[in-house]
Design a protein around this motif. Structure first.
Motif, PDB file in Angstrom:
ATOM      1  N   ILE A 167       0.858  -1.192   0.000  1.00  0.00           N
ATOM      2  CA  ILE A 167       0.000   0.000   0.000  1.00  0.00           C
ATOM      3  C   ILE A 167       0.888   1.234   0.000  1.00  0.00           C
ATOM      4  O   ILE A 167       1.712   1.423   0.918  1.00  0.00           O
ATOM      5  N   TYR A 168       0.742   2.055  -1.033  1.00  0.00           N
ATOM      6  CA  TYR A 168       1.487   3.316  -1.126  1.00  0.00           C
ATOM      7  C   TYR A 168       0.591   4.445  -0.630  1.00  0.00           C
ATOM      8  O   TYR A 168      -0.569   4.557  -1.040  1.00  0.00           O
ATOM      9  N   ILE A 169       1.133   5.282   0.263  1.00  0.00           N
ATOM     10  CA  ILE A 169       0.367   6.380   0.836  1.00  0.00           C
ATOM     11  C   ILE A 169       1.101   7.697   0.615  1.00  0.00           C
ATOM     12  O   ILE A 169       2.296   7.809   0.918  1.00  0.00           O
ATOM     13  N   GLU A 170       0.375   8.678   0.095  1.00  0.00           N
ATOM     14  CA  GLU A 170       0.917  10.028  -0.102  1.00  0.00           C
ATOM     15  C   GLU A 170       0.032  10.990   0.693  1.00  0.00           C
ATOM     16  O   GLU A 170      -1.187  10.988   0.540  1.00  0.00           O
ATOM     17  N   SER A 171       0.654  11.801   1.557  1.00  0.00           N
ATOM     18  CA  SER A 171      -0.139  12.666   2.435  1.00  0.00           C
ATOM     19  C   SER A 171       0.663  13.893   2.854  1.00  0.00           C
ATOM     20  O   SER A 171       1.859  13.989   2.585  1.00  0.00           O
ATOM     21  N   GLU A 172      -0.008  14.799   3.550  1.00  0.00           N
ATOM     22  CA  GLU A 172       0.661  15.983   4.065  1.00  0.00           C
ATOM     23  C   GLU A 172       1.673  15.569   5.138  1.00  0.00           C
ATOM     24  O   GLU A 172       1.332  14.839   6.066  1.00  0.00           O
ATOM     25  N   THR A 177       2.587  10.324  10.973  1.00  0.00           N
ATOM     26  CA  THR A 177       2.157   8.978  10.585  1.00  0.00           C
ATOM     27  C   THR A 177       0.663   8.828  10.799  1.00  0.00           C
ATOM     28  O   THR A 177       0.166   9.046  11.903  1.00  0.00           O
ATOM     29  N   PRO A 178      -0.085   8.465   9.747  1.00  0.00           N
ATOM     30  CA  PRO A 178      -1.535   8.323   9.913  1.00  0.00           C
ATOM     31  C   PRO A 178      -1.887   7.092  10.740  1.00  0.00           C
ATOM     32  O   PRO A 178      -1.068   6.180  10.908  1.00  0.00           O
ATOM     33  N   LEU A 179      -3.109   7.081  11.248  1.00  0.00           N
ATOM     34  CA  LEU A 179      -3.613   5.922  11.986  1.00  0.00           C
ATOM     35  C   LEU A 179      -3.917   4.812  10.986  1.00  0.00           C
ATOM     36  O   LEU A 179      -4.758   4.970  10.106  1.00  0.00           O
ATOM     37  N   LEU A 180      -3.228   3.692  11.116  1.00  0.00           N
ATOM     38  CA  LEU A 180      -3.329   2.606  10.142  1.00  0.00           C
ATOM     39  C   LEU A 180      -3.703   1.298  10.837  1.00  0.00           C
ATOM     40  O   LEU A 180      -3.519   1.151  12.053  1.00  0.00           O
ATOM     41  N   PRO A 181      -4.205   0.324  10.069  1.00  0.00           N
ATOM     42  CA  PRO A 181      -4.486  -0.987  10.659  1.00  0.00           C
ATOM     43  C   PRO A 181      -3.237  -1.584  11.305  1.00  0.00           C
ATOM     44  O   PRO A 181      -2.110  -1.374  10.832  1.00  0.00           O
ATOM     45  N   ASP A 182      -3.427  -2.338  12.371  1.00  0.00           N
ATOM     46  CA  ASP A 182      -2.309  -2.883  13.144  1.00  0.00           C
ATOM     47  C   ASP A 182      -1.430  -3.827  12.328  1.00  0.00           C
ATOM     48  O   ASP A 182      -0.244  -3.998  12.649  1.00  0.00           O
ATOM     49  N   ASN A 183      -2.010  -4.464  11.311  1.00  0.00           N
ATOM     50  CA  ASN A 183      -1.244  -5.444  10.548  1.00  0.00           C
ATOM     51  C   ASN A 183      -0.587  -4.854   9.295  1.00  0.00           C
ATOM     52  O   ASN A 183      -0.196  -5.582   8.394  1.00  0.00           O
ATOM     53  N   TRP A 184      -0.446  -3.519   9.236  1.00  0.00           N
ATOM     54  CA  TRP A 184       0.302  -2.880   8.156  1.00  0.00           C
ATOM     55  C   TRP A 184       1.672  -2.482   8.695  1.00  0.00           C
ATOM     56  O   TRP A 184       1.769  -1.789   9.718  1.00  0.00           O
ATOM     57  N   ARG A 185       2.708  -2.865   7.993  1.00  0.00           N
ATOM     58  CA  ARG A 185       4.077  -2.567   8.435  1.00  0.00           C
ATOM     59  C   ARG A 185       4.769  -1.669   7.409  1.00  0.00           C
ATOM     60  O   ARG A 185       4.745  -1.947   6.211  1.00  0.00           O
ATOM     61  N   SER A 196       4.614  13.768   2.375  1.00  0.00           N
ATOM     62  CA  SER A 196       5.254  12.523   2.797  1.00  0.00           C
ATOM     63  C   SER A 196       4.721  11.387   1.938  1.00  0.00           C
ATOM     64  O   SER A 196       3.539  11.367   1.585  1.00  0.00           O
ATOM     65  N   TYR A 197       5.577  10.456   1.613  1.00  0.00           N
ATOM     66  CA  TYR A 197       5.125   9.287   0.860  1.00  0.00           C
ATOM     67  C   TYR A 197       5.794   8.048   1.438  1.00  0.00           C
ATOM     68  O   TYR A 197       6.971   8.036   1.740  1.00  0.00           O
ATOM     69  N   SER A 198       4.968   7.015   1.622  1.00  0.00           N
ATOM     70  CA  SER A 198       5.417   5.816   2.330  1.00  0.00           C
ATOM     71  C   SER A 198       4.863   4.567   1.665  1.00  0.00           C
ATOM     72  O   SER A 198       3.819   4.604   1.006  1.00  0.00           O
ATOM     73  N   LEU A 199       5.559   3.466   1.889  1.00  0.00           N
ATOM     74  CA  LEU A 199       5.120   2.173   1.384  1.00  0.00           C
ATOM     75  C   LEU A 199       4.945   1.229   2.554  1.00  0.00           C
ATOM     76  O   LEU A 199       5.831   1.103   3.410  1.00  0.00           O
TER      77      LEU A 199
END
Length: 211
Positions: A167-172, A177-185, A196-199
Motif C-alpha cells: 500500500i502506497y500512501i501520499e499525504s501531508e 504517521t496516519p492511523l493505520l491498521p495494526d497489521n500494516w508494516r 510525505s510518501y510511504s510504502l
C-alpha cells in the motif's frame, strides 16, 4: 475620423488549461497525456513516482492494482505501463474520469476499469469476498480532508487486500504517521517538502476476520 465602436459582449473567459503528465518507464515510456485543470488535482511528481516504482518494481508485473482517488491516474497508468495485470481507477470528478478513459483508449489499454464514485462510498459498497484482493494499492487522497484513516480501515475491513498487499500512501507531512491498521508494516518512507510518501506491506500473519 471614425468613431470607436463599443461591444456589448462580455470579455471572453479563458478555458482552464489542461495539465500534462509523462509516463516514466515501461511500454509507454515517454508518452505524454493530458489531465484536466481541476482544483486539488495534483499528479504525483515524476521524481516521487520514480522512487515509488523503484520500491515496488519486483511486485508490479501481473499485479492487481487499485488507484483510489485516482485523479489524473498517473500512478495506475505508470503501473500498467510497467506490466501490471490490471488497474481499477476510482474518482468522483466526472472530468477526470472522462479524460482518464480517453487516455486509456489512446493507449489501447484493455486491462483497466474506471469507475465514477466517491472513494469512501465505493469502499463501503464493496461486497466481502466478491473478488481477489488487490496486490498493490495507491492512496493519494485530497489534502486537508482527513480521508486517509477511514480509507485504510475500510480497505482492511472490507477484505479488499491480498494477504501481502503493498500500500502506497501520499499525504501531508504535517500530519505525521496516519492511523493505520495494526497489521500494516512500513517498508519505506520519504518526505519532500510538504508531502510525505510511504510504502506499507500487509502482514499476512495477522489477518483480521472481517466478520
Amino acid at each position: 475620423m471614425p468613431k470607436p465602436t463599443h461591444s456589448n459582449r462580455s470579455p471572453r473567459i479563458p478555458e482552464p488549461i489542461s495539465g500534462e503528465l509523462r509516463i516514466i518507464a515501461g511500454s509507454w515510456r515517454g508518452r505524454k497525456l493530458k489531465f484536466p485543470a481541476l482544483t486539488g488535482l495534483r499528479p504525483t511528481p515524476n521524481r516521487v513516482r520514480e522512487t515509488l516504482f523503484n520500491w515496488v518494481q519486483a511486485s508490479v508485473q501481473g499485479a492487481r492494482c487499485l488507484d483510489l482517488f485516482a485523479g489524473s491516474g498517473a500512478l495506475g497508468l505508470e503501473a500498467l505501463s510497467r506490466g501490471a495485470g490490471s488497474v481499477t481507477f476510482i474518482d468522483n470528478a466526472t472530468q477526470a474520469v472522462r479524460q482518464l478513459r480517453d487516455n486509456l483508449q489512446l493507449l489501447k489499454a484493455d486491462n483497466a476499469d474506471v469507475q465514477t464514485a466517491a472513494a469512501m462510498d465505493w469502499l463501503q459498497r464493496h461486497e466481502l469476498g466478491a473478488a481477489p484482493g488487490y496486490d498493490l494499492v495507491f492512496l493519494d487522497p485530497p489534502f486537508n480532508c482527513d480521508l486517509l484513516p477511514q480509507a485504510c480501515e475500510l480497505l482492511e475491513s472490507r477484505n479488499l487486500l491480498a494477504s501481502q498487499a503493498l500500500i502506497y500512501i501520499e499525504s501531508e507531512s504535517a500530519l505525521g504517521t496516519p492511523l493505520l491498521p495494526d497489521n500494516w508494516r512500513q517498508l519505506r518512507s520519504k518526505t519532500a517538502g510538504k508531502v510525505s510518501y510511504s510504502l506499507y506491506i500487509r502482514d499476512p500473519g495477522t489477518d483480521t476476520d472481517p466478520g
